[in-house]
Every structure is written in structure tokens, then in C-alpha cells.
Design a protein around this motif. Structure first.
Motif, PDB file in Angstrom:
ATOM      1  N   LEU A 103       0.825  -1.206   0.000  1.00  0.00           N
ATOM      2  CA  LEU A 103       0.000   0.000   0.000  1.00  0.00           C
ATOM      3  C   LEU A 103       0.863   1.262   0.000  1.00  0.00           C
ATOM      4  N   LEU A 104       1.928   1.242   0.786  1.00  0.00           N
ATOM      5  CA  LEU A 104       2.824   2.397   0.824  1.00  0.00           C
ATOM      6  C   LEU A 104       3.581   2.557  -0.490  1.00  0.00           C
ATOM      7  N   ARG A 105       3.880   1.441  -1.136  1.00  0.00           N
ATOM      8  CA  ARG A 105       4.542   1.525  -2.434  1.00  0.00           C
ATOM      9  C   ARG A 105       3.609   2.173  -3.459  1.00  0.00           C
ATOM     10  N   ILE A 106       2.321   1.835  -3.393  1.00  0.00           N
ATOM     11  CA  ILE A 106       1.345   2.447  -4.297  1.00  0.00           C
ATOM     12  C   ILE A 106       1.282   3.958  -4.066  1.00  0.00           C
ATOM     13  N   LEU A 107       1.377   4.367  -2.800  1.00  0.00           N
ATOM     14  CA  LEU A 107       1.342   5.795  -2.476  1.00  0.00           C
ATOM     15  C   LEU A 107       2.662   6.506  -2.790  1.00  0.00           C
ATOM     16  N   GLY A 108       3.676   5.743  -3.147  1.00  0.00           N
ATOM     17  CA  GLY A 108       4.973   6.358  -3.457  1.00  0.00           C
ATOM     18  C   GLY A 108       5.694   6.891  -2.232  1.00  0.00           C
ATOM     19  N   THR A 109       5.428   6.309  -1.068  1.00  0.00           N
ATOM     20  CA  THR A 109       6.062   6.763   0.172  1.00  0.00           C
ATOM     21  C   THR A 109       7.556   6.488   0.125  1.00  0.00           C
ATOM     22  N   ARG A 110       8.340   7.469   0.574  1.00  0.00           N
ATOM     23  CA  ARG A 110       9.806   7.334   0.580  1.00  0.00           C
ATOM     24  C   ARG A 110      10.293   7.240   2.028  1.00  0.00           C
ATOM     25  N   ASP A 129      -0.311   5.445  11.084  1.00  0.00           N
ATOM     26  CA  ASP A 129       0.730   4.774  11.873  1.00  0.00           C
ATOM     27  C   ASP A 129       0.679   3.265  11.683  1.00  0.00           C
ATOM     28  N   PHE A 130      -0.528   2.711  11.593  1.00  0.00           N
ATOM     29  CA  PHE A 130      -0.651   1.262  11.485  1.00  0.00           C
ATOM     30  C   PHE A 130      -0.050   0.762  10.174  1.00  0.00           C
ATOM     31  N   TRP A 131      -0.267   1.494   9.094  1.00  0.00           N
ATOM     32  CA  TRP A 131       0.353   1.116   7.827  1.00  0.00           C
ATOM     33  C   TRP A 131       1.866   1.247   7.900  1.00  0.00           C
ATOM     34  N   VAL A 132       2.325   2.414   8.338  1.00  0.00           N
ATOM     35  CA  VAL A 132       3.754   2.699   8.312  1.00  0.00           C
ATOM     36  C   VAL A 132       4.519   1.795   9.286  1.00  0.00           C
ATOM     37  N   ASP A 133       4.068   1.725  10.542  1.00  0.00           N
ATOM     38  CA  ASP A 133       4.812   0.959  11.542  1.00  0.00           C
ATOM     39  C   ASP A 133       4.773  -0.540  11.253  1.00  0.00           C
ATOM     40  N   THR A 134       3.666  -1.020  10.693  1.00  0.00           N
ATOM     41  CA  THR A 134       3.609  -2.430  10.295  1.00  0.00           C
ATOM     42  C   THR A 134       4.662  -2.735   9.244  1.00  0.00           C
ATOM     43  N   ALA A 135       4.746  -1.861   8.230  1.00  0.00           N
ATOM     44  CA  ALA A 135       5.713  -2.080   7.152  1.00  0.00           C
ATOM     45  C   ALA A 135       7.148  -1.907   7.635  1.00  0.00           C
ATOM     46  N   LEU A 136       7.385  -0.920   8.507  1.00  0.00           N
ATOM     47  CA  LEU A 136       8.739  -0.673   9.002  1.00  0.00           C
ATOM     48  C   LEU A 136       9.282  -1.865   9.788  1.00  0.00           C
ATOM     49  N   PRO A 168      15.488   1.492   0.114  1.00  0.00           N
ATOM     50  CA  PRO A 168      14.727   1.131  -1.089  1.00  0.00           C
ATOM     51  C   PRO A 168      13.347   0.568  -0.781  1.00  0.00           C
ATOM     52  N   ARG A 169      13.131   0.129   0.460  1.00  0.00           N
ATOM     53  CA  ARG A 169      11.839  -0.417   0.862  1.00  0.00           C
ATOM     54  C   ARG A 169      11.522   0.044   2.274  1.00  0.00           C
ATOM     55  N   ALA A 170      10.305  -0.231   2.716  1.00  0.00           N
ATOM     56  CA  ALA A 170       9.856   0.294   4.004  1.00  0.00           C
ATOM     57  C   ALA A 170      10.579  -0.331   5.185  1.00  0.00           C
ATOM     58  N   ALA A 171      10.836  -1.635   5.139  1.00  0.00           N
ATOM     59  CA  ALA A 171      11.383  -2.352   6.294  1.00  0.00           C
ATOM     60  C   ALA A 171      12.695  -1.735   6.764  1.00  0.00           C
ATOM     61  N   LEU A 172      12.793  -1.527   8.069  1.00  0.00           N
ATOM     62  CA  LEU A 172      14.013  -0.975   8.666  1.00  0.00           C
ATOM     63  C   LEU A 172      15.120  -2.018   8.698  1.00  0.00           C
ATOM     64  N   PRO A 173      16.391  -1.597   8.729  1.00  0.00           N
ATOM     65  CA  PRO A 173      17.487  -2.563   8.844  1.00  0.00           C
ATOM     66  C   PRO A 173      17.323  -3.460  10.067  1.00  0.00           C
ATOM     67  N   GLY A 174      17.399  -4.744   9.857  1.00  0.00           N
ATOM     68  CA  GLY A 174      17.247  -5.704  10.942  1.00  0.00           C
ATOM     69  C   GLY A 174      15.849  -6.253  11.101  1.00  0.00           C
ATOM     70  N   ALA A 175      14.833  -5.569  10.532  1.00  0.00           N
ATOM     71  CA  ALA A 175      13.447  -6.035  10.677  1.00  0.00           C
ATOM     72  C   ALA A 175      13.251  -7.329   9.897  1.00  0.00           C
ATOM     73  N   VAL A 176      12.598  -8.292  10.528  1.00  0.00           N
ATOM     74  CA  VAL A 176      12.334  -9.591   9.910  1.00  0.00           C
ATOM     75  C   VAL A 176      10.853  -9.673   9.586  1.00  0.00           C
ATOM     76  N   SER A 177      10.538  -9.849   8.316  1.00  0.00           N
ATOM     77  CA  SER A 177       9.139  -9.943   7.897  1.00  0.00           C
ATOM     78  C   SER A 177       8.596 -11.324   8.213  1.00  0.00           C
ATOM     79  N   ARG A 178       7.337 -11.348   8.618  1.00  0.00           N
ATOM     80  CA  ARG A 178       6.698 -12.618   8.929  1.00  0.00           C
ATOM     81  C   ARG A 178       5.977 -13.129   7.697  1.00  0.00           C
TER      82      ARG A 178
END
Length: 302
Positions: A25-32, A61-68, A233-243
Motif C-alpha cells: 500500500l505504501l509503495r502504491i502511495l509512493g512513500t519514501r 501509523d498502522f500502515w507505516v509501523d507495520t511495514a517498518l 529502497p523499501r519500508a522495512a528498517l534494517p534488521g526487521a524480519v518480515s513474517r
């Protein structure tokens, strides 16, 4: 619509990772995304429970923090379910949305109840950490709001490590009061070093350290000069592990109770469909959806 589709898929046994959904969703919005140069890596919350303390600016916040953070759990008051029922049902049934009733009295005391609530809720989604908004409510103040003592005291009694994650401009990604989504928003994030309650001699010392870390991390994220910030290049912060998503047919008593209720409703419709005279288009669509659900479940059993 996305939440409703994910909810239907969950009821059919397909778990759609909410972290990846929010990142798309954030990629669609072009969030940097930018990271402050002094930020620490995200603690691996798939190996141990971790509490992420984030600033609360808007529903975005729910979109951003989830992706981060790779699809963590969230603590939210029950009133949220009234505002976003499909998302609330999806998150609650899957186990990553933990609801509590604000203002409720507890005989064991609020601090002990909150600690038990967090520990019990984590068993429903054990492979990721949880986001807490320690300000207690959304705030657009330049320096945020004061942190709630009770939540920090509960964290201390749990003994789980804490990381402060402050991100800017989340209120511009989604401005719910103006019914507006933001395109091309730049979100800068600062991440503190982890704090462990076991490293402090007392509860007050731990809470004091968390407050000081919150303020310094806030100043770092909201720095006027961001020329040294590192683009991601993507939302996830360094070290974040996606489930990753997994089959969810046997996950959670609450989820399976809902499935049984749907099956019972489908059986009722199948048994009395000749007597049901549905004139409302929405009712007809609902009946067809229930029949499709039933056929899908039968095909899975084969």
C-alpha cells in the motif's frame, strides 16, 4: 476492501501477511523512507518478545509501523473496532491485534493486568513483537505527548526488551480527519538502542531511561537537517524480519469458532434455500458468498 479480502481468505485458511500488505500500500502511495545515521538495527523479534515504542500521529501509523517492523502485533482500544471493523476482525482473528477496554477497572491493578494481558496476547501471535503507542492517543504536537507511566511500569514487570522507533510525517500518509491519503510522503525514522528492564536497578530508573531515550530519538528523527539520513529502497528498517504467511486452518480457537459459525450458517442456507425469498441484492450476494465459502471448504477437505 483489502482488509475484507484478507479476512475472507483467512476464514478459508489462507493467511495474508499484514506487513507485506502495508508495504504494498505504501509503495502504491509512493512513500519514501529515510533512516537517521545513528539509528540502531531493529532487534530480531522472531527470537524473543520485543516491545516497540512508536509515536502515534494518525491512523496511518498502522500502515507505516507495520511495514517498518515487518508485521508486528498492535495494542489498540476496543473503540478502534467500530472505526475499522474489517481490519479489526482480520487482526483480532489472526492474533496480531490486541484489544483492551480503556478505563476498565481491574482488581489486580492496572499494571499487573496490563503485563498479564501482553503476555497472554503474545501467545496468539508468538513469532513477532508488538507495537505500543505509549502516548496513549494520537497527538500532532511538535514534541508529542507525555508517555503513560502505567504502560512503562507494565513493560518493566514483563522484562521484555524495548526499542524506541520514531517516524515523521505519518500523519501525511493518512490524514483521517481530512479523509485524505498522501502521495510521495517522505518518512524519516530514528531507532534507539534496545533497553532491557533487567539492566536497571529499579522500575523508576528504567522508566526514566525510556523517557530520556524517547526524547533523544524524537529529536534525531525530527532533525531539521536530514542531509545525512540514509534512503531505504523499501519500508522495512534494517534488521526487521518480515513474517511470512502460513496456512491458518487450525490456528486459534476464536478463529475456528467463527469458521464453525459460518459453516452452520451455510448449512442453514443450504437446507432452507428453497424457502428463502431474498429480494435484497445485498442478501443475494451474501448467500452466494456463503455457498462459495462452503464449496471451497469442501474442496479443501478432499
Amino acid at each position: 476492501a483489502v482488509s475484507l479480502a484478507s479476512l475472507v481468505l483467512l476464514l478459508m485458511g489462507v493467511d495474508v501477511p499484514h506487513g507485506q500488505i502495508c508495504e504494498h500500500l505504501l509503495r502504491i502511495l509512493g512513500t519514501r523512507f529515510l533512516t537517521s545515521p545513528r539509528s540502531s538495527a531493529i532487534v530480531d523479534d522472531t527470537r524473543q518478545p520485543v516491545i516497540f515504542l512508536c509515536n502515534h500521529r494518525s491512523w496511518g501509523d498502522f500502515w507505516v509501523d507495520t511495514a517498518l517492523l515487518g508485521g508486528t502485533s498492535f495494542v489498540a482500544r476496543q473503540a478502534v473496532a467500530c472505526a475499522i471493523p474489517c481490519s479489526a476482525a482480520w487482526g483480532w482473528l489472526r492474533g496480531w491485534l490486541w484489544f483492551f477496554q480503556r478505563g476498565a477497572k481491574h482488581k489486580e491493578g492496572s499494571t499487573k493486568w496490563m503485563a498479564n494481558f501482553l503476555q497472554r496476547s503474545h501467545t496468539g501471535f508468538p513469532s513477532k513483537g508488538v507495537v505500543l503507542y505509549p502516548e496513549g492517543t494520537r497527538s500532532l504536537l511538535p514534541n508529542g505527548s507525555q508517555l503513560k507511566f502505567g504502560s512503562l511500569a507494565a513493560i518493566h514487570s514483563l522484562g521484555w526488551p524495548v526499542q524506541v522507533v520514531i517516524s515523521t510525517n505519518k500523519e501525511h500518509v493518512m490524514a483521517e480527519r481530512r479523509l485524505k491519503l498522501g502521495f510521495g510522503t517522505q518518512c524519516s525514522t530514528a531507532v534507539s538502542s534496545p533497553l532491557s528492564p533487567h539492566d536497571f536497578a529499579s522500575r523508576d530508573a528504567f522508566i526514566s531511561a525510556v523517557n530520556a531515550t524517547w526524547q533523544s530519538t524524537w529529536r534525531e528523527a525530527y532533525a531539521i537537517d536530514t542531509s545525512g539520513f540514509l534512503p531505504r529502497p523499501r519500508a522495512a528498517l534494517p534488521g526487521a524480519v518480515s513474517r511470512r504467511g502460513v496456512a491458518a486452518l487450525a490456528r486459534g480457537a476464536g478463529l475456528n469458532r467463527v469458521r464453525l459459525l459460518l459453516v452452520a450458517l451455510v448449512v442453514f442456507v443450504m437446507r432452507f434455500r428453497g424457502r428463502l425469498r431474498l429480494r435484497n441484492p445485498a442478501a443475494i450476494v451474501a448467500k452466494d458468498a456463503l455457498l462459495a465459502f462452503w464449496q471451497s471448504m469442501r474442496s479443501r477437505q478432499r
